[in-house]
Design an enzyme around this catalytic site. Structure first.
Site, mmCIF file in Angstrom:
data_model
loop_
_atom_site.group_PDB
_atom_site.id
_atom_site.type_symbol
_atom_site.label_atom_id
_atom_site.label_comp_id
_atom_site.label_asym_id
_atom_site.label_seq_id
_atom_site.Cartn_x
_atom_site.Cartn_y
_atom_site.Cartn_z
ATOM 1 N N CYS A 35 3.586 22.260 3.800
ATOM 2 C CA CYS A 35 3.995 20.972 3.949
ATOM 3 C C CYS A 35 4.856 20.714 2.356
ATOM 4 O O CYS A 35 5.404 19.743 2.157
ATOM 5 C CB CYS A 35 3.291 20.282 3.814
ATOM 6 S SG CYS A 35 2.246 20.093 1.911
ATOM 7 N N CYS A 40 0.810 -1.454 0.043
ATOM 8 C CA CYS A 40 -0.024 0.499 0.781
ATOM 9 C C CYS A 40 0.482 1.019 0.084
ATOM 10 O O CYS A 40 2.161 1.430 0.821
ATOM 11 C CB CYS A 40 -1.241 0.007 1.601
ATOM 12 S SG CYS A 40 -1.956 0.971 1.097
ATOM 13 N N CYS A 45 2.007 3.905 3.285
ATOM 14 C CA CYS A 45 2.346 3.923 4.687
ATOM 15 C C CYS A 45 3.672 3.748 4.496
ATOM 16 O O CYS A 45 4.532 2.499 4.729
ATOM 17 C CB CYS A 45 2.317 3.493 5.627
ATOM 18 S SG CYS A 45 0.384 4.060 7.168
#
Length: 420
Positions: free
Chosen positions: A376, A72, A75
């Site tokens: 960010c 995935c 993460c």
């Protein structure tokens, strides 16, 4: 085949392996790991490992909790101990910007996300595979989002089975249901479900939709008229309330399918307090005000706030947020680069990932004493500062807030003060 020890991380959080005079980028690998790379793929001018095995584990590692880790794309850093995540985020930020900044960790590192966009495809329902735009991980759970993820996904699968609606075909860009978006008010317990589909629902489909998602406090169907792979559509309320609420300490925010809100409710108060700490004087301009996340918080603390935002719907939401919190803050529609910046003590900017661009020159010419830059994307900040802002401002302070545990991303709040 290449084998060696990961010495460092790239700016986007991939392990870097130097082998036979070549640099190979290895996802899910960390400094100290020894890896054996069997296949590589060229992407954006880089060699990226696509098939590799871990020969020796780094002492920085921890055992990932999620069964989907390593496939995935959600993460990338879940295999790193959390303290090491924070240290490495600080190091990468300093490497890019040249700034040393303290970092504040997220109060929660599991179940912290207040929104998740699950892609619905014939291959599965869940999140994209890392490095594969056409690959989907068929999720059973999502530990950074919610303990209720299995419930949400089960409701969707049962709904599709009963109605016969077809999941989206990523390759051919056809069929019916594309995304399931779920928002949670972490501090209110409220849930919003928004189905993004390429078809209008029949009466029977809507009845089934209400039944399977009866737990939702707000239920939307969004009609998507294009084939772009994003969770956007024309949102129409199906049942219950138009909004759900999130409460960050003493401020309540209304959430809607089409409004942007910071994804980590637990760390958001740290971000808001950092912005407040760097805000000086009384009159504040919130130049990319969105739904009023910063502006309403500051107005609650006695600042006189005006906000500028180009999205009319976001301006409407910001005004509603000011109203329900009983604060005086004015929000209006406008482009940051077209704004005449008047007599303000502090300007707050939280620009898109590309940065300020033309609006930076307006700030330089404005005469405003204090600037708070929230981002960010450290590269965008560096570019804005070195090309524009450095002419008029010096950097006085910076703090990093980890809004994104288990990823390489971090939110920066940077204080700039006008040069004398």
């Amino acid at each position: 085949m290449f084998e060696g020890r990961i010495q460092d991380l790239s700016d986007d959080g991939l392990g870097m392996l130097e082998a036979d005079g070549r640099r190979i980028y290895v996802p899910f690998a960390y400094p100290g790991d020894v890896v054996r790379v069997k296949k590589i793929k060229r992407r954006f001018g880089r060699r990226i490992a696509r098939d590799f095995e871990l020969v020796e584990e780094s002492p920085l590692r921890q055992t990932p909790r999620c069964p989907h880790f390593g496939t995935c794309g959600g993460c990338l850093w879940q295999g790193l101990r959390y303290g090491e995540q924070l240290r490495l985020k600080s190091e990468i930020f300093e490497r890019i910007t040249g700034l040393t900044a303290e970092i504040k960790g997220s109060p929660k590192i599991w179940g912290f996300r207040n929104v998740s966009n699950f892609i619905v495809t014939a291959e599965g329902t869940g999140l994209k595979k890392h490095g594969n735009p056409l690959g989907v991980v068929d999720l059973k759970e999502c530990l950074i989002f919610s303990k209720r993820t299995p419930e949400y996904l089960r409701a969707l699968r049962d709904f599709l089975e009963e109605t016969g609606l077809k999941p989206w075909n990523l390759k051919d860009k056809t069929d019916d249901v594309h995304y399931l978006q779920v928002r949670e008010g972490k501090f209110t317990g409220e849930v919003m479900v928004n189905l993004i589909a390429h078809v209008k629902p029949s009466k029977g489909v809507l009845e089934a939709f209400r039944d399977y998602f009866s737990f939702a406090n707000s239920l939307y169907w969004s009609l998507k008229r294009d084939d772009r792979d994003d969770p956007r559509g024309e949102a129409e309320l199906v049942a219950e309330e138009h909004y759900i609420r999130e409460r960050i300490e003493d401020v309540t925010y209304l959430l809607h399918p089409n409004s942007f809100f910071q994804t980590n409710s637990y760390a958001l108060s740290l971000l808001l307090k950092a912005v407040e700490r760097f805000t000086d004087g009384e009159k504040v301009l919130d130049l990319y005000s969105g739904v009023g996340t910063f502006g309403v918080w500051l107005a609650r603390r006695g600042f006189s706030v005006e906000g500028i935002e180009m999205n009319p719907f976001a301006v409407e939401m910001a005004s509603r947020n000011a109203e329900i919190n009983g604060v005086k803050a004015t929000f209006r529609v406008g482009r940051a680069e077209d704004t005449q910046i008047g007599n303000y003590d502090t300007v707050i900017v939280d620009p898109p990932r590309k940065g300020l661009k033309e609006a930076a020159d307006l700030l330089v010419e404005s005469g405003v004493e204090n600037l708070v830059y929230v981002s960010c994307n450290p590269r965008a900040f560096k570019l804005d500062y070195e090309k524009h802002l450095e002419k008029a401002y010096r950097i006085e302070g910076a703090v990093l807030i980890d809004m994104f545990p288990h990823t390489p991303q971090v939110e920066a709040v940077i204080e700039l003060v006008r040069r004398r």
